[in-house]
Design an enzyme around this catalytic site. Structure first.
Site, PDB file in Angstrom:
ATOM      1  N   CYS A 149     -25.984  14.288   7.429  1.00 29.76           N
ATOM      2  CA  CYS A 149     -26.104  14.771   8.721  1.00 29.76           C
ATOM      3  C   CYS A 149     -24.578  14.877   9.440  1.00 29.76           C
ATOM      4  CB  CYS A 149     -26.897  13.715   9.757  1.00 29.76           C
ATOM      5  SG  CYS A 149     -26.871  14.447  11.175  1.00 29.76           S
ATOM      6  N   CYS A 156     -23.484   9.494  16.259  1.00 29.95           N
ATOM      7  CA  CYS A 156     -24.952   9.128  16.575  1.00 29.95           C
ATOM      8  C   CYS A 156     -25.327   7.820  16.317  1.00 29.95           C
ATOM      9  CB  CYS A 156     -25.818  10.506  16.179  1.00 29.95           C
ATOM     10  SG  CYS A 156     -27.464  10.170  16.349  1.00 29.95           S
ATOM     11  N   GLN A 165     -48.038   6.883  13.670  1.00 30.58           N
ATOM     12  CA  GLN A 165     -47.219   6.541  12.370  1.00 30.58           C
ATOM     13  C   GLN A 165     -46.112   7.705  12.492  1.00 30.58           C
ATOM     14  OE1 GLN A 165     -47.129   4.026  10.525  1.00 30.58           O
ATOM     15  NE2 GLN A 165     -49.187   3.293  11.252  1.00 30.58           N
ATOM     16  N   PHE A 218     -56.357  -4.491  15.726  1.00 29.67           N
ATOM     17  CA  PHE A 218     -55.227  -3.651  16.103  1.00 29.67           C
ATOM     18  C   PHE A 218     -55.191  -2.141  15.406  1.00 29.67           C
ATOM     19  CE2 PHE A 218     -53.704  -7.869  15.384  1.00 29.67           C
ATOM     20  CZ  PHE A 218     -53.119  -8.326  16.827  1.00 29.67           C
ATOM     21  N   CYS A 261     -44.811  -3.953  10.453  1.00 28.97           N
ATOM     22  CA  CYS A 261     -43.658  -3.249  10.537  1.00 28.97           C
ATOM     23  C   CYS A 261     -42.350  -4.425  10.776  1.00 28.97           C
ATOM     24  CB  CYS A 261     -43.752  -2.515  11.777  1.00 28.97           C
ATOM     25  SG  CYS A 261     -44.007  -3.394  13.277  1.00 28.97           S
TER      26      CYS A 261
END
Length: 412
Positions: A58, A64, A241, A268, A362
């Protein structure tokens, strides 16, 4: 005075680590020099590069703050993220087979949050610079879907219409089957003229839905997402997701763990990422604390064809986890908690002795803590599969298969 150090490893956030010093954008094995500033080495210069150093794909990477490790090879990043999972388990004294990581392709992130600010000449939109509130335009972002990459003009138009001169808008954009789903926060209070202007922008940019803070401005088409055989329209800003590839990967793994179970508990449950695909072969009870997300799940189930019964329950699983007597009727459980993990609910699952548990996480650290609780209660951790939906970031997810040890032994 410049200092020269050798990088030992990558830290949790992707910085190189040399002793007690952190070096952004450095890789293990590299010799680098820079100027010490507290625990940071600034103005870094690579003296001896790693074989894993690559040109960032990128053009915005250096400025960034959206990605942390585009300067590292895919092999290096995959090994680092797998290592994060292995280390978390080791700290808790848990042993398991950790599979090679599965990574989503580039240009596949279907949701992103842009910062958009008014300027003297109009507006600018993009991502925040590294450790800064400065906004960096990213017209060639290789992380998000092509549709999201082209959405900056829309975010800028929203800023011109409704941002104050003192602050930036937060423009959350999701690429749905039916178009962009946009939620804006941090803007001016709504009044009549602003509502009219925003409604016109919704039409002009072909948005599926535009929500300003908590108020729906316009919906040209309900922004739906496929979850198994169902189509679900999540509430604005709801959890989803990050990539279609990631959702499909997680779903396939969970389905493999649950296997032939006929009665499944989904804890959940969100909008039905797992409950709805599993309903093809099993009755599912979905529990979630957010009433609007459960309503979306229920709506998707009722409109789908060929699914078994799905029931829902709104419940705060942190304060009021399901107890062993409530858990006893299920053959398998799926649990996908937020980053804090699910210590209270895992404690009850450990007592209930459900035969099979699919744990989606996660956060490897809180997962490992919860895994120890289950293993101490007699479960075996058959395998852990790391999944990388957040390519080039410091984030890593996983799916894990738990079975009561005597069930595992019977299947051998």
């Amino acid at each position: 005075m410049r200092k020269t150090v050798t990088i030992e490893r990558l830290g949790q956030q992707g910085d190189g680590v040399a002793g007690d010093m952190f070096v952004p954008l450095a890789l293990p094995g590299e010799v680098v020099s820079g100027i010490p500033d507290g625990d940071q080495l600034t103005e870094m210069r690579v003296e001896t590069p790693s074989a894993d150093r690559v040109s960032a794909p990128c053009p915005h990477f250096r400025s960034c703050g959206g990605c942390q490790v585009q300067h590292a090879s895919d092999t290096c990043v995959a090994g680092w993220k797998r290592g994060i999972v292995e280390t978390a388990l080791t700290v808790q004294g848990v042993t398991a087979t950790v599979r090679p990581i599965l990574t989503s392709p580039d240009r596949s992130r279907r949701r992103a949050t842009f910062a958009a600010r008014r300027t003297k000449k109009g507006a600018m939109a993009g991502f925040h610079a590294r450790k800064s509130d400065a906004i960096i335009p990213v017209p060639s972002c290789v992380l998000v879907t092509p549709t999201l990459a082209k959405s900056a003009p829309m975010a800028e138009a929203l800023a011109v219409a409704g941002a104050s001169r003192k602050g930036a808008l937060s423009v959350s954009v999701t690429d749905s089957v039916d178009g962009l789903d946009v939620l804006v926060t941090g803007g001016k209070p709504l009044d009549g003229p602003l509502r009219i202007t925003l409604a016109a922008l919704c039409e002009a940019h072909g948005l599926a839905r535009l929500t300003w803070e908590d108020e729906l401005i316009g919906m040209r088409m309900p922004p739906s997402h496929a979850m198994g055989a169902a189509r679900v329209v999540p509430p604005p800003g709801a959890f989803l997701q990050a990539t279609e590839h990631g959702q499909a990967t997680l779903t396939d793994l969970v389905r493999d763990i649950v296997g032939p179970a006929k009665s499944v508990l989904d804890l959940f449950a969100g909008c039905g990422t797992f409950a709805l695909p599993l309903a093809k072969t099993a009755e599912v009870h979905a529990v979630e604390g957010d009433r609007a997300m459960l309503a979306a799940l229920d709506g998707g189930w009722r409109q789908a064809q060929g699914l078994k019964r799905v029931t829902t329950e709104t419940r705060d699983l942190f304060r009021r986890p399901l107890m062993p007597d409530e858990l006893a009727r299920f053959d398998a459980a799926v649990i996908d908690p937020p980053r804090a993990g699910a210590a209270a609910q895992i404690a009850e699952l450990a007592q209930a002795k459900i035969e099979t548990i699919a744990y989606v996480s996660c956060n490897p650290q809180t997962f490992a803590r919860d895994a120890k609780t289950l293993c101490d209660a007699g479960y075996s951790l058959d395998w852990v599969q790391p999944v990388d939906q957040f390519r080039w970031s410091a984030h890593v997810e996983l799916v894990a298969a738990f079975r009561l040890a005597h069930i595992r032994d019977q299947r051998r």
